[in-house]
Structure formats: structure tokens, C-alpha cells
Write an enzyme that holds these catalytic residues in place. Structure first.
Site, short mmCIF file in Angstrom:
data_model
loop_
_atom_site.label_atom_id
_atom_site.label_comp_id
_atom_site.label_asym_id
_atom_site.label_seq_id
_atom_site.Cartn_x
_atom_site.Cartn_y
_atom_site.Cartn_z
N HIS A 156 70.08 106.68 -8.32
CA HIS A 156 68.68 106.34 -8.03
C HIS A 156 67.97 107.44 -7.25
CE1 HIS A 156 69.14 102.24 -9.52
NE2 HIS A 156 70.24 102.13 -8.80
N ILE A 157 68.60 107.90 -6.16
CA ILE A 157 67.97 108.89 -5.29
C ILE A 157 67.89 110.24 -5.98
CG2 ILE A 157 68.11 110.10 -3.08
CD1 ILE A 157 69.64 107.57 -2.04
N ASP A 176 77.03 115.39 -12.62
CA ASP A 176 77.50 114.08 -12.21
C ASP A 176 78.69 113.73 -13.09
OD1 ASP A 176 77.83 111.31 -11.53
OD2 ASP A 176 75.71 111.23 -10.95
N VAL A 207 75.51 112.22 -3.55
CA VAL A 207 76.75 111.54 -3.94
C VAL A 207 77.34 110.80 -2.74
CG1 VAL A 207 77.30 113.14 -5.81
CG2 VAL A 207 78.10 113.64 -3.49
N PRO A 208 78.22 109.84 -2.99
CA PRO A 208 78.80 109.06 -1.89
C PRO A 208 79.91 109.81 -1.16
CG PRO A 208 79.68 108.29 -3.97
CD PRO A 208 78.62 109.31 -4.31
N ASN A 213 85.04 113.82 -2.55
CA ASN A 213 83.79 114.53 -2.23
C ASN A 213 83.76 115.14 -0.84
OD1 ASN A 213 82.69 113.92 -4.72
ND2 ASN A 213 81.59 112.10 -4.00
N SER A 235 72.66 112.97 2.26
CA SER A 235 73.52 111.94 1.69
C SER A 235 74.54 111.43 2.70
CB SER A 235 74.22 112.49 0.43
OG SER A 235 74.84 111.47 -0.30
N ARG A 236 75.65 112.15 2.86
CA ARG A 236 76.69 111.78 3.82
C ARG A 236 77.21 113.04 4.50
NH1 ARG A 236 74.90 107.48 3.71
NH2 ARG A 236 75.87 105.46 3.24
N ASP A 260 70.28 116.09 7.19
CA ASP A 260 69.90 114.79 7.72
C ASP A 260 71.13 113.97 8.09
OD1 ASP A 260 67.78 112.74 8.25
OD2 ASP A 260 68.86 111.63 6.69
N GLU A 265 78.27 112.78 13.38
CA GLU A 265 77.02 112.22 13.90
C GLU A 265 77.18 110.94 14.72
OE1 GLU A 265 74.96 109.49 10.54
OE2 GLU A 265 75.17 111.59 9.97
N HIS A 297 69.59 111.51 10.64
CA HIS A 297 69.84 110.46 9.65
C HIS A 297 68.61 109.55 9.50
CE1 HIS A 297 73.54 108.53 7.59
NE2 HIS A 297 72.45 108.20 6.93
#
Length: 336
Positions: A156-157, A176, A207-208, A213, A235-236, A260, A265, A297
Site C-alpha cells: 500500500h505505502i 518485491d 518492507v516489513p 530483511n 519503514s523499520r 524516520d 529507537e 518515527h
């Protein structure tokens, strides 16, 4: 009477909690601004379900504390479930929901805006102007339309980010492991990450945080990138080996970094260190750099997104309590 207890409700979330409460007068809603911990679990005594959001881990002791209260309906107001001891939750019979889509636009917009700011060297120019140095050179920008933008992850993002960057006129390519048929038809996908790294002027991660990852951006992957690449991570945090990016920035290989999310964090982001010793020297160094844009974040943090997170989480929780199918359940069987 059905009761839902919510944790860590911020001031900006309160209006939407009251909005939901007003629309569900048959439900007793109570909340606290405190995080869910083994100690604060007691606040939910008598509730049929809980709604939470926090950066701290939900370890076995926290889950066991809810279990002892007979509470097994649990809705989180965010996407990530990687901070939950899912094995313990499954063992104790919990039903969990999340909010996987609350505003892809909020996060994608933030990524696009920050990437454009890095390309135009806005932070460096702002710092010059603050000193009343109004000379142009050497702070020259790059136009987004001249860039090839590589998007890693086309959910989606990622898809919203792609549309925004194309709106600027950029050439967009993507990678992807789960290809979107429509995007594949249009020829967006490259064969592998190495090809994306080699062709992209800007690389944005969507991605998650999964084991495969972790540190996908590292010394080796940066070596494969174009000189002067801009790396964007909204993302992460664990996707990026921060030390490797620092080395890339120092060498000039990396032109700029949008950050971000940060791998360390927890306990730092969303805290106020004004007038105090800053606890992370590496992060302090990144914040001080003119070609690095750090936000704590907050890519998600818009009124639209916050409302959706609250409303959807409470909707999910009520469905769990009623024994109905929740809109976005976490499949605990699939996680193992």
C-alpha cells in the site's frame, strides 16, 4: 456491560476515543496514558478487551498479566506485531488484531517530501540562511524528475510513494518478492535488488522487519549503489545497518539519508532530551549532519492516520469481544 480498556492514549488520540465512545453508548470505555506493562495491566481489571499502542516490547510477563485478569481480546492501534511475544500469546489463547492500513498516504507523503528536501539540500540551505548567509553556491539541488527512484516493497505505502514520485516526473523502478500483477504488467519490476541498487539515484524502503530483511542496507549493498545515492527509510529501523550508512555518508558514496525509523529507537524516539545529555552519540551525529533528515518515527503522525488507528482498533476489539470476525486479525498460526 461490555468494557474496553485502552493504554497509552495520547492527547491527540483522545478526541477519537470520545468519538468512538459516543457512537457506542452500550460499551464502557476507559483509558490511561500509561503504557501496558505487567504492573499497569491491573488497570484493565474487569475489561473484556484491551487496545494498546507502544514501542516497548510486549514480553511474556505482560501477556501473562492480562491472562491472569481473564483478558484475551487484544487490539493494537498500529501495524507492527514484531514486538509481541506471539508464541506466548498463542499459548494463552489470545485473539489479536492490528491496523495494517491506516493511511498509506501519510507515510508515503513523508518519504517523498523528505527525499525531495534532501535532493534540494534544503537543510543545508536553511542552516546557511539562519546564519544570514544568502549565497547560493555550493548548495545546489537536484531535480526529482532527473532521478531514477528505486522502491523496495510495493504494498500500500510503496505504491502511493511510486505515484507521488512519478507525479514529480521521476522514473520509478521497483522490487518485491511478491509482485503486484498490475505493476508487473506496466514493467516496473527489476529482476533483483542488485539491479535496483545499480540503477537508482534514490532508494526508498517499504518492507516489513523480517529476519531476511534485517540490515538489507549494509556495506555490501551500498557498494552496489550509484555514487551520490539517497537512501530513504520510513519503514523499520532494523532494515538499515546505520553504521554502514554513516560510512557511506563519510565517504560521499551516500549523498543523503532520510531516517524516520532507527534500529535503536526504543526509549529514545518520542522522548524529550532538551537540556539533558543525549544518550546516543551516533544518532546525535546524524541529526547534526546537513544531508541527513531525522524524524522520530512520525511519518504516520497525521490527524487522518491517528483517527483511523483509534477507530479501527476499537472496532476490531468490539468484534473480538462479540465473537465476530474482526476486520484485520493477526493470524497467530501463520506466524510460526
Amino acid at each position: 456491560m461490555t468494557k474496553i480498556y485502552a493504554y497509552a492514549i495520547r492527547k491527540d488520540e483522545e478526541p477519537y476515543v470520545h468519538e468512538w465512545k459516543e457512537a457506542h453508548k452500550d460499551v464502557d470505555v476507559d483509558y490511561t496514558d500509561q503504557l501496558l506493562t505487567p504492573e499497569t495491566a491491573e488497570l484493565a481489571k474487569g475489561a473484556d478487551g484491551v487496545v494498546t499502542y507502544q514501542q516497548l516490547d510486549y514480553k511474556a510477563d505482560t501477556i501473562e498479566a492480562l491472562d491472569k485478569l481473564g483478558i484475551h481480546n487484544w487490539s493494537i492501534r498500529n501495524v507492527g506485531i514484531d514486538n509481541i511475544d506471539l508464541k506466548k500469546a498463542k499459548e494463552l489463547g489470545f485473539k489479536i488484531t492490528n491496523v495494517p492500513v491506516y493511511s498509506p498516504d501519510a507515510i508515503a507523503e513523508h518519504a517523498a517530501i523528505q527525499a525531495a528536501r534532501v535532493l534540494r539540500q534544503d537543510k543545508a540551505m536553511d542552516e546557511k540562511i539562519a546564519k544570514h548567509d544568502l549565497r547560493w553556491a555550493p548548495t545546489i539541488g537536484r531535480e526529482v524528475r532527473d532521478q531514477t527512484v528505486g522502491v523496495v516493497g510495493t504494498g500500500h505505502i510503496g505504491q502511493v510513494f511510486m505515484r507521488i514520485m512519478e507525479g514529480f516526473g521521476a522514473k520509478v523502478i521497483a522490487y518485491d518478492i511478491f509482485k503486484n500483477p498490475e505493476l508487473e504488467k506496466k514493467g516496473y519490476y527489476v529482476d533483483d535488488l542488485d539491479e535496483l541498487y545499480a540503477k537508482s539515484d534514490v532508494i526508498s524502503l517499504h518492507v516489513p522487519d523480517t529476519p531476511e530483511n534485517v540490515h538489507m542496507i549494509n556495506d555490501d549493498s551500498i557498494k552496489k549503489m550509484k555514487d551520490g545515492v539517497v537512501i530513504v527509510n520510513v519503514s523499520r529501523g532494523p532494515l538499515v545497518d546505520t553504521d554502514a550508512v554513516v560510512r557511506g555518508l563519510d565517504s560521499g558514496k551516500v549523498f543523503g539519508f532520510v531516517m524516520d525509523t532507527y534500529e535503536n529507537e526504543v526509549g529514545i524516539f518520542n522522548s524529550d532530551f532538551s537540556g539533558k545529555e543525549f544518550p546516543d552519540k551516533r544518532l546525535a551525529d546524524l541529526i547534526a549532519r546537513p544531508n541527513v533528515l531525522v524524524t522520530p518515527h512520525t511519518a504516520f503522525y497525521t490527524t487522518h492516520a491517528v483517527r483511523n488507528m483509534v477507530i479501527k482498533a476499537f472496532d476490531n476489539n468490539l468484534k473480538l469481544i462479540k465473537g465476530e470476525k474482526a476486520d484485520t486479525p493477526v493470524d497467530l498460526d501463520k506466524e510460526f
